[in-house]
Motif scaffolding. Structure first.
Motif, PDB file in Angstrom:
ATOM      1  N   SER A   1     119.600  33.914 -31.194  1.00  0.00           N
ATOM      2  CA  SER A   1     118.893  33.041 -31.967  1.00  0.00           C
ATOM      3  C   SER A   1     117.907  33.451 -32.142  1.00  0.00           C
TER       4      SER A   1
ATOM      5  N   ILE B   1     116.987  36.569 -35.627  1.00  0.00           N
ATOM      6  CA  ILE B   1     117.311  35.903 -37.417  1.00  0.00           C
ATOM      7  C   ILE B   1     116.390  35.921 -37.494  1.00  0.00           C
TER       8      ILE B   1
ATOM      9  N   CYS C   1     115.674  37.755 -40.884  1.00  0.00           N
ATOM     10  CA  CYS C   1     117.157  38.538 -41.141  1.00  0.00           C
ATOM     11  C   CYS C   1     116.678  37.117 -42.476  1.00  0.00           C
TER      12      CYS C   1
ATOM     13  N   THR D   1     123.557  34.189 -33.851  1.00  0.00           N
ATOM     14  CA  THR D   1     123.660  34.918 -34.477  1.00  0.00           C
ATOM     15  C   THR D   1     124.424  36.399 -33.701  1.00  0.00           C
TER      16      THR D   1
ATOM     17  N   SER E   1     126.169  40.681 -33.141  1.00  0.00           N
ATOM     18  CA  SER E   1     125.387  41.851 -34.194  1.00  0.00           C
ATOM     19  C   SER E   1     126.667  42.764 -33.869  1.00  0.00           C
TER      20      SER E   1
ATOM     21  N   ASN F   1     126.418  42.495 -39.477  1.00  0.00           N
ATOM     22  CA  ASN F   1     125.763  41.134 -38.292  1.00  0.00           C
ATOM     23  C   ASN F   1     125.808  39.237 -39.256  1.00  0.00           C
TER      24      ASN F   1
ATOM     25  N   GLY G   1     125.281  35.278 -39.434  1.00  0.00           N
ATOM     26  CA  GLY G   1     124.589  33.743 -38.826  1.00  0.00           C
ATOM     27  C   GLY G   1     125.055  32.760 -38.643  1.00  0.00           C
TER      28      GLY G   1
END
Length: 268
Positions: free
Chosen positions: A43, A46, A49, A72, A74, A209, A211
């Motif tokens: 986590s 991110i 991000c 998160t 990917s 991606n 989240g």
């Protein structure tokens, strides 16, 4: 238990994320580095991000969220689709026909709407997350490039043409308010270009991606269960996307070649 259904979302009306002709917001980024594998990340990944709430559910978030509170994930995949060119039917010309590419990858006309010359709103396959179900709807943008100008680093400058893809907006339809994450970040970018040398094929790279934080209805579900279910659901979504690209583009290019051959014959 998790599952993905290929059927449409019953009782849910698909609407464009923006009105037709509305200009998209400026976006940054020139593509992605991609691997064949897919994985979930911690986590904390991110942190860099850019976070935002789902655009379709009303304005800016009232509170800032700690990136460490987000789950998160990917996913990355490559594709290499053999395409035998014939006189008058080139991969370059085919790739520049954006409406045709969209129709090949997302063939159900009932689930896609053209927003402008570069963007389409598309309903993806329904997802089931524990006892929740929803229909993801995305706005996806396609931009043509050629001659090595504006290419991402991983695309050879020798590639004679390039199609850039990016999800510019998203929403989840079919969820009640208390089942909607208050913060969600979705990034999907990809490229399609002809193999610059050797056998002719269409190479593709896509990275996704995601989240999000937990909605109230899932607050008591243990974190390992949330992470395991989310990983399975999103992995299946990415695998379905790869399948749609591989089979849709391969079949449509064969149809494109037949059409070009017919046109050539009728001219003589």
């Amino acid at each position: 238990m998790t599952s993905l259904s290929l059927a449409g979302c019953s009782g849910i009306k698909v609407t464009p994320l923006r009105s037709v002709g509305e200009r998209s917001r400026p976006r940054s980024g020139n593509g992605v580095l991609l691997n064949v594998s897919s994985s979930s990340s911690s986590s904390r990944a991110i942190t860099t991000c850019s976070l935002k709430p789902p655009p379709s559910y009303g304005g800016k978030a009232k509170e800032k969220i700690n990136p460490r509170d987000l789950f998160t994930f990917s996913y990355r995949f490559n594709t290499d689709i053999p395409m035998g060119e014939t006189p008058g039917a080139s991969i370059d010309e085919y790739l520049m026909n954006r409406p045709r590419i969209v129709g090949a990858v997302f063939p159900d006309k009932r689930k896609r709407t053209k927003l402008n010359d570069e963007e389409w709103s598309v309903q993806l396959i329904p997802i089931q997350f524990l006892f929740l179900s929803a229909c993801p709807v995305i706005a996806i943008r396609f931009v043509s490039r050629s001659g090595g100008k504006g290419y991402p680093p991983h695309v050879p400058v020798r590639a004679t043409s390039l199609l850039l893809m990016e999800v510019t907006d998203y929403r989840l339809e079919g969820l009640q308010r208390d089942a909607m994450p208050s913060h969600m970040a979705v990034t999907v970018r990809g490229t399609l270009y002809p193999q610059p040398e050797g056998r002719r094929s269409l190479k593709g790279h896509v990275e996704m991606n995601v989240g999000f934080n937990l909605p109230p209805v899932l607050a008591l579900v243990p974190e390992p269960i949330i992470r395991g279910v989310a990983d399975t659901v999103l992995r299946q979504l990415a695998q379905q996307m790869k399948h749609d690209f591989d089979t849709g583009l391969a079949a449509d290019f064969k149809k494109y070649r037949r059409e070009k051959l017919t046109e050539k014959r009728t001219k003589h």
